[in-house]
Design a protein around this motif. Structure first.
Motif, PDB file in Angstrom:
ATOM      1  N   ARG A  48       1.218  -1.092  -0.043  1.00 57.28           N
ATOM      2  CA  ARG A  48      -0.241   0.151  -0.102  1.00 57.28           C
ATOM      3  C   ARG A  48       0.705   1.217  -0.211  1.00 57.28           C
ATOM      4  NH1 ARG A  48      -6.044  -0.991   1.982  1.00 57.28           N
ATOM      5  NH2 ARG A  48      -5.770  -2.860   2.203  1.00 57.28           N
ATOM      6  N   ARG A  49       1.952   1.146   0.468  1.00 60.76           N
ATOM      7  CA  ARG A  49       2.998   2.295   0.811  1.00 60.76           C
ATOM      8  C   ARG A  49       3.556   2.253  -0.633  1.00 60.76           C
ATOM      9  NH1 ARG A  49       3.990   0.206   5.866  1.00 60.76           N
ATOM     10  NH2 ARG A  49       6.035  -1.057   4.952  1.00 60.76           N
ATOM     11  N   MET A  50       4.008   1.404  -0.852  1.00 67.34           N
ATOM     12  CA  MET A  50       4.127   1.309  -3.223  1.00 67.34           C
ATOM     13  C   MET A  50       3.665   1.985  -3.747  1.00 67.34           C
ATOM     14  SD  MET A  50       7.486  -1.918  -2.493  1.00 67.34           S
ATOM     15  CE  MET A  50       6.887  -2.394  -1.422  1.00 67.34           C
ATOM     16  N   GLU A  51       1.929   1.865  -3.248  1.00 65.68           N
ATOM     17  CA  GLU A  51       1.590   1.727  -4.531  1.00 65.68           C
ATOM     18  C   GLU A  51       1.399   3.943  -4.491  1.00 65.68           C
ATOM     19  OE1 GLU A  51      -2.323   0.247  -3.489  1.00 65.68           O
ATOM     20  OE2 GLU A  51      -1.554  -1.625  -3.302  1.00 65.68           O
ATOM     21  N   TYR A 248      -3.719  -0.738 -12.956  1.00 56.96           N
ATOM     22  CA  TYR A 248      -3.944  -1.369 -14.459  1.00 56.96           C
ATOM     23  C   TYR A 248      -2.409  -0.283 -14.734  1.00 56.96           C
ATOM     24  CZ  TYR A 248      -6.130   3.514 -12.998  1.00 56.96           C
ATOM     25  OH  TYR A 248      -6.280   4.725 -12.077  1.00 56.96           O
ATOM     26  N   ASP A 249      -1.870   0.813 -13.553  1.00 57.10           N
ATOM     27  CA  ASP A 249      -0.850   1.617 -14.087  1.00 57.10           C
ATOM     28  C   ASP A 249       0.637   0.898 -14.172  1.00 57.10           C
ATOM     29  OD1 ASP A 249      -0.899   0.376 -10.441  1.00 57.10           O
ATOM     30  OD2 ASP A 249       1.287   0.601 -11.189  1.00 57.10           O
ATOM     31  N   ALA A 250       2.189   1.427 -15.131  1.00 58.29           N
ATOM     32  CA  ALA A 250       2.373   0.982 -15.078  1.00 58.29           C
ATOM     33  C   ALA A 250       3.784   0.333 -14.358  1.00 58.29           C
ATOM     34  CB  ALA A 250       3.051   2.351 -16.184  1.00 58.29           C
ATOM     35  N   VAL A 251       3.530  -0.058 -13.124  1.00 57.57           N
ATOM     36  CA  VAL A 251       4.289  -0.512 -12.370  1.00 57.57           C
ATOM     37  C   VAL A 251       4.068  -0.907 -11.662  1.00 57.57           C
ATOM     38  CG1 VAL A 251       5.624  -0.221 -10.242  1.00 57.57           C
ATOM     39  CG2 VAL A 251       5.748   2.314 -11.774  1.00 57.57           C
ATOM     40  N   PHE A 252       2.788  -1.316 -11.323  1.00 59.63           N
ATOM     41  CA  PHE A 252       2.068  -2.468 -11.111  1.00 59.63           C
ATOM     42  C   PHE A 252       1.325  -2.814 -11.672  1.00 59.63           C
ATOM     43  CE2 PHE A 252       3.802  -0.189  -6.472  1.00 59.63           C
ATOM     44  CZ  PHE A 252       4.419  -1.281  -6.730  1.00 59.63           C
ATOM     45  N   GLY A 253       0.604  -2.470 -12.634  1.00 57.08           N
ATOM     46  CA  GLY A 253      -0.168  -3.319 -13.147  1.00 57.08           C
ATOM     47  C   GLY A 253       0.482  -3.596 -14.209  1.00 57.08           C
ATOM     48  N   THR A 254      -0.291  -5.455 -14.528  1.00 60.94           N
ATOM     49  CA  THR A 254       0.147  -6.678 -15.627  1.00 60.94           C
ATOM     50  C   THR A 254      -0.371  -6.319 -17.578  1.00 60.94           C
ATOM     51  OG1 THR A 254      -0.925  -8.199 -15.096  1.00 60.94           O
ATOM     52  CG2 THR A 254       1.136  -8.198 -14.259  1.00 60.94           C
ATOM     53  N   ALA A 255       0.164  -6.583 -17.368  1.00 60.08           N
ATOM     54  CA  ALA A 255      -0.446  -6.082 -19.445  1.00 60.08           C
ATOM     55  C   ALA A 255      -1.408  -6.379 -19.776  1.00 60.08           C
ATOM     56  CB  ALA A 255       0.218  -7.406 -20.438  1.00 60.08           C
ATOM     57  N   LEU A 256      -2.034  -7.606 -19.528  1.00 59.85           N
ATOM     58  CA  LEU A 256      -3.709  -7.730 -20.413  1.00 59.85           C
ATOM     59  C   LEU A 256      -4.625  -6.862 -19.478  1.00 59.85           C
ATOM     60  CD1 LEU A 256      -5.867  -8.968 -21.923  1.00 59.85           C
ATOM     61  CD2 LEU A 256      -6.285 -10.646 -19.868  1.00 59.85           C
ATOM     62  N   ASN A 257      -4.162  -7.063 -17.987  1.00 57.36           N
ATOM     63  CA  ASN A 257      -5.688  -5.949 -17.120  1.00 57.36           C
ATOM     64  C   ASN A 257      -5.218  -4.341 -17.619  1.00 57.36           C
ATOM     65  OD1 ASN A 257      -5.683  -8.022 -15.162  1.00 57.36           O
ATOM     66  ND2 ASN A 257      -4.551  -7.815 -13.969  1.00 57.36           N
ATOM     67  N   ARG A 258      -4.085  -4.321 -17.885  1.00 50.10           N
ATOM     68  CA  ARG A 258      -3.784  -2.685 -18.478  1.00 50.10           C
ATOM     69  C   ARG A 258      -4.506  -2.325 -19.703  1.00 50.10           C
ATOM     70  NH1 ARG A 258      -0.121   0.425 -17.301  1.00 50.10           N
ATOM     71  NH2 ARG A 258       1.287   0.692 -19.939  1.00 50.10           N
ATOM     72  N   PHE A 259      -4.121  -3.076 -20.548  1.00 49.53           N
ATOM     73  CA  PHE A 259      -5.208  -2.971 -22.164  1.00 49.53           C
ATOM     74  C   PHE A 259      -7.002  -3.228 -21.574  1.00 49.53           C
ATOM     75  CE2 PHE A 259      -1.533  -5.874 -24.227  1.00 49.53           C
ATOM     76  CZ  PHE A 259      -0.428  -4.994 -23.898  1.00 49.53           C
TER      77      PHE A 259
END
Ligand code: USQ
Length: 401
Positions: A48-51, A248-259
């Protein structure tokens, strides 16, 4: 399924979920509790802190861990989930407390998700790389020592990653490989070529766990998991506040979830480079199924078992095309952008990874169909107003600048 196997499935277990507040840990805890197992959660809440550090808030509002557990108790969909008094526990730095909790609860299985899970996060800076490796490697070392000292019979089910292997030009086996070298043969850990400092931390974990099994007789299953997608599990659907942390962000989101989120937001899909990168993928529901299969079929004393945990292989481009097709049917205007790859990775390569162990133990996969993508889109659409477009573009780069 044989009678013996179904009997094993009915057995109720005492399970500790380390990292039980995360994207996978929370649904896993609910899943086991719903089936009547005794579940304890520990988490240091560092995710949660890293987010917050990277402004990567999950798409759906997620209550505190205490509130989630209280809600689970109130809705009575299964056995209560136990949060020990010292539940906010950093297993990497508080060995004494970990030892006390394992000694008191005496788990039969320890499901270990308590690691920094993002490759981009580990590549932001020296401090983040150190933090990732120290947190992940020290945490696992503490778990191994605590197991040896108080619960040597317990079974460690550790979340590793397919990214430990990288993308070699030969088939990827499940953890081990038979090698012939200068006329002699040996069975050795499969060679590793991690794609980030995060993936490297998982390689070190695998080496340490194998050593502990060989030397102390511990039992462990290393689940080398592929890229997970999905928003819901049967338990998260029971109440809106039982939702998991979907990124869905560029750091914690993975490919399909982001798309999926990009399509719903009406912005171009961010394919990195050519998009020929192939990976193993699985539905979040199959993460729960695979972990359950591992827990209910423990490794033997002294055994270090590796299961490659994914159900299908896709290239990034195949995923982008699938999302784009489904989105068009729903009336979204979608385009695909080949943006400069922020990572150093092969963009076209051979990829053939074995994943038969979990299937042979009964895994029934939820495959990635247009319906599944459509269901995710409908769910993401409910939060369309909350999508933060400023966190979509990658801003962590692997190359020296
Ligand atoms: N990618 C894109 N566009 C994006 C995001 C990713 O093209 O917007 C590409 C990446 O370059 C990469 C592939 O998609 O080639 C997968 O990237 P990812 O961000 O979905 O997954 P990755 O960073 O590899 O890590 C994720 C999880 C990690 C887990 C790993 C499994 O964050 O915890 O260990 O998947 S695996 O990839 O098999 O190592």
């Amino acid at each position: 399924m044989t009678k013996e196997k179904s009997k094993k499935r009915e057995k109720k277990m005492r399970i500790i979920v380390l990292g039980g507040d995360g994207y996978l840990g929370w649904p896993t805890a609910m899943h086991f509790a719903r089936k009547g197992h005794e579940v304890v959660i520990l988490d240091n809440l560092s995710k949660r802190r890293m987010e917050e550090e990277v402004a990567g808030e999950p798409l759906f509002r997620r209550p505190t861990l205490q509130k989630r557990v209280r809600l689970w108790r109130e809705v009575k969909f299964g056995r209560e989930i136990i949060l020990p008094k010292l539940n906010v526990l950093d297993i990497a730095s508080n060995y004494g407390a970990l030892l006390d909790i394992l000694g008191e609860f005496k788990p039969q299985a320890i499901v270990h998700y308590a690691e920094q899970p993002s490759a981009p996060y580990s590549m932001i800076s020296c401090a983040r790389a150190v933090n990732t490796e120290v947190n992940n490697i020290a945490g696992t070392l503490n778990v191994l020592h605590a197991m040896k000292n108080v619960v040597p019979e317990a079974h460690l089910v550790k979340l590793g990653t397919m990214g430990e292997y990288g993308t070699p030009d030969i088939d990827i086996e499940e953890g081990w490989i038979d090698i012939e070298h200068k006329g002699r043969k040996a069975r050795m850990l499969y060679p590793k070529q991690p794609g980030s400092f995060y993936h490297a931390s998982k390689v070190a974990d695998s080496v340490n766990i194998e050593f502990a099994c060989r030397v102390w007789g511990l039992r462990a299953t290393d689940l080398n998991q592929g890229v997970v997608y999905g928003i819901d599990t049967p338990e998260t659907k029971l109440h809106p506040e039982l939702v998991t942390s979907f990124h869905y962000d560029a750091v914690f989101g993975t490919a399909l979830n982001r798309f999926i989120v990009q399509a719903v937001a009406g912005i171009p899909l961010t394919v990195y480079g050519k998009g020929g990168q192939k990976r193993g993928f699985l539905n979040i529901m199959d993460t729960l199924q695979c972990v359950e299969i591992a827990v209910m079929n423990p490794a033997k004393e002294g055994e270090f078992r590796v299961f490659n945990q994914f159900t299908e292989t896709f290239s990034v481009m195949e995923l982008a095309n699938l999302v784009s097709r489904v989105a068009s049917k729903r009336g979204y205007k979608v385009s695909i952008d080949h943006i400069k790859n922020p990572r150093v990775e092969k963009e076209e390569h051979y990829y053939n990874a074995v994943n038969s162990a979990l299937f042979s133990l009964g895994l029934k996969p939820h495959l990635l169909t247009e319906e599944v993508v459509d269901g995710m889109m409908q769910k993401a659409h409910l939060a369309v107003k909350d999508i933060d477009l400023s966190v979509i573009s990658p801003n962590v780069f692997w190359r020296r600048s």
